[in-house]
Design a protein around this motif. Structure first.
Motif, PDB file in Angstrom:
ATOM      1  N   THR A  13      57.022   4.490  49.107  1.00 23.43           N
ATOM      2  CA  THR A  13      55.630   4.605  48.660  1.00 23.43           C
ATOM      3  C   THR A  13      55.166   6.051  48.690  1.00 23.43           C
ATOM      4  O   THR A  13      54.511   6.537  47.764  1.00 23.43           O
ATOM      5  N   ARG A  14      55.524   6.762  49.757  1.00 25.45           N
ATOM      6  CA  ARG A  14      55.120   8.162  49.881  1.00 25.45           C
ATOM      7  C   ARG A  14      55.717   9.005  48.766  1.00 25.45           C
ATOM      8  O   ARG A  14      55.007   9.782  48.113  1.00 25.45           O
ATOM      9  N   MET A  26      37.504  22.540  53.597  1.00 20.03           N
ATOM     10  CA  MET A  26      36.887  21.375  52.963  1.00 20.03           C
ATOM     11  C   MET A  26      37.450  20.061  53.476  1.00 20.03           C
ATOM     12  O   MET A  26      36.964  18.981  53.094  1.00 20.03           O
ATOM     13  N   GLY A  27      38.500  20.141  54.291  1.00 21.72           N
ATOM     14  CA  GLY A  27      39.108  18.932  54.824  1.00 21.72           C
ATOM     15  C   GLY A  27      39.896  18.136  53.810  1.00 21.72           C
ATOM     16  O   GLY A  27      40.108  16.933  53.971  1.00 21.72           O
ATOM     17  N   ILE A  28      40.380  18.829  52.764  1.00 17.39           N
ATOM     18  CA  ILE A  28      41.092  18.102  51.708  1.00 17.39           C
ATOM     19  C   ILE A  28      42.599  18.318  51.753  1.00 17.39           C
ATOM     20  O   ILE A  28      43.359  17.562  51.122  1.00 17.39           O
ATOM     21  N   ALA A  29      43.057  19.346  52.452  1.00 20.37           N
ATOM     22  CA  ALA A  29      44.495  19.630  52.523  1.00 20.37           C
ATOM     23  C   ALA A  29      44.787  20.293  53.854  1.00 20.37           C
ATOM     24  O   ALA A  29      44.594  21.505  54.001  1.00 20.37           O
ATOM     25  N   LEU A  40      48.871  13.589  51.101  1.00 21.49           N
ATOM     26  CA  LEU A  40      49.322  13.444  52.486  1.00 21.49           C
ATOM     27  C   LEU A  40      48.150  13.479  53.463  1.00 21.49           C
ATOM     28  O   LEU A  40      48.137  12.767  54.471  1.00 21.49           O
ATOM     29  N   THR A  41      47.139  14.287  53.165  1.00 20.17           N
ATOM     30  CA  THR A  41      45.976  14.403  54.046  1.00 20.17           C
ATOM     31  C   THR A  41      45.116  13.145  54.014  1.00 20.17           C
ATOM     32  O   THR A  41      44.705  12.625  55.057  1.00 20.17           O
ATOM     33  N   PHE A  42      44.836  12.643  52.818  1.00 20.07           N
ATOM     34  CA  PHE A  42      43.928  11.507  52.673  1.00 20.07           C
ATOM     35  C   PHE A  42      44.588  10.155  52.955  1.00 20.07           C
ATOM     36  O   PHE A  42      43.910   9.182  53.250  1.00 20.07           O
ATOM     37  N   SER A  43      45.905  10.096  52.842  1.00 19.09           N
ATOM     38  CA  SER A  43      46.590   8.802  52.996  1.00 19.09           C
ATOM     39  C   SER A  43      46.548   8.288  54.426  1.00 19.09           C
ATOM     40  O   SER A  43      46.533   7.074  54.655  1.00 19.09           O
TER      41      SER A  43
END
Length: 257
Positions: A48-49, A122-125, A37-40
């Motif tokens: 699709t989600r 880390m900006g990943i989630a 959800l974060t990177f999309s």
């Protein structure tokens, strides 16, 4: 049956440690979904989600089932078998369930600490991603959550049953991925994976309360027990136990001439 009896007779300390591992490992599913959800940056369609979330969450179920650690929603199916067969008592089954359940939840809570430590820093989630995951599980009428929990327990029971019946690793992997992906696709209410999602939202956002989490956990747990224990464990036991005795059939290769 033999495997289920082995787990019932296993010392509680070993069961707890294995259950703790299962709670930790399954929690990767919540982190993976939040990362998607974060990177999309958003999806073009809900289909699709949900397909993306389903596929990525199934990997965490694979960690647990193939890794053979103790997951509560697997034992709601398997522990019923020796109980129904008279090889275990209700108190023995309840002891196993309580130890596995508590250890799973402790693992989930510990993993939320990992999420808080690495997710946003880390900006990943992002925290909002866990809010989105929790929103899909909360705010529904209790009976909807209960029935969704029944479906999730049913599917998890099938994954456990089919995995045990599979004769090779490749077949087991495919079965687990296909069946558990449907839990995430719903998303249907799974008490252990959902605990990490909701607890993370509780810790990182302002949109979830302790009462929300408690209501989710109680209703979902009851649904999971009914789904795995009744619709897979008892029905499949009845199917096998009532199959009847093997029949000897004489065959005349000459056609009776």
């Amino acid at each position: 049956m033999e495997s289920a009896l082995k787990e019932i007779e296993r010392p509680s300390t070993g069961v707890f440690l294995s259950g703790l591992s299962a709670g930790l490992n399954l929690s990767f599913g919540a982190l993976f979904m939040a990362m998607v959800l974060t990177f999309s940056g958003g999806f073009d369609s809900a289909l699709t989600r949900q397909a993306a979330l389903a596929g990525i969450s199934a990997i965490a179920f694979l960690f647990v089932v193939v890794g053979q650690t103790e997951l509560f929603t697997a034992h709601t199916t398997m522990a019923v078998l020796p109980l129904a067969n008279g090889d275990a008592t209700l108190s023995e089954v309840l002891r196993l369930w309580v130890v596995v359940y508590v250890s799973n939840l402790v693992g989930c809570a510990a993993f939320v600490g990992v999420i808080a430590g690495v997710g946003e820093p880390m900006g990943i989630a992002e925290a909002a991603a866990f809010g989105t995951l929790a929103d899909a599980l909360l705010g529904l009428p209790w009976w909807v959550t209960l029935l969704s929990g029944v479906v999730a327990g049913w599917l998890m029971g099938l994954a456990t049953w089919l995995s045990a019946a599979s004769r090779d690793t490749v077949g087991r992997v495919l079965l687990v991925l296909l069946v558990t992906a449907t839990i995430g696709f719903g998303p249907f209410h799974h008490a252990i994976l959902g605990t990490t999602e909701v607890l993370a939202a509780l810790a990182l956002t302002d949109g979830v309360t302790v009462a929300d989490f408690a209501g989710f956990l109680v209703t979902t747990t009851v649904g999971n027990v009914l789904g795995g224990g009744v619709f897979v464990g008892l029905l499949n036991y009845g199917h096998v136990a009532l199959a009847g005795d093997p029949q000897d059939v004489e065959f005349d290769a000459d056609g009776g001439d």
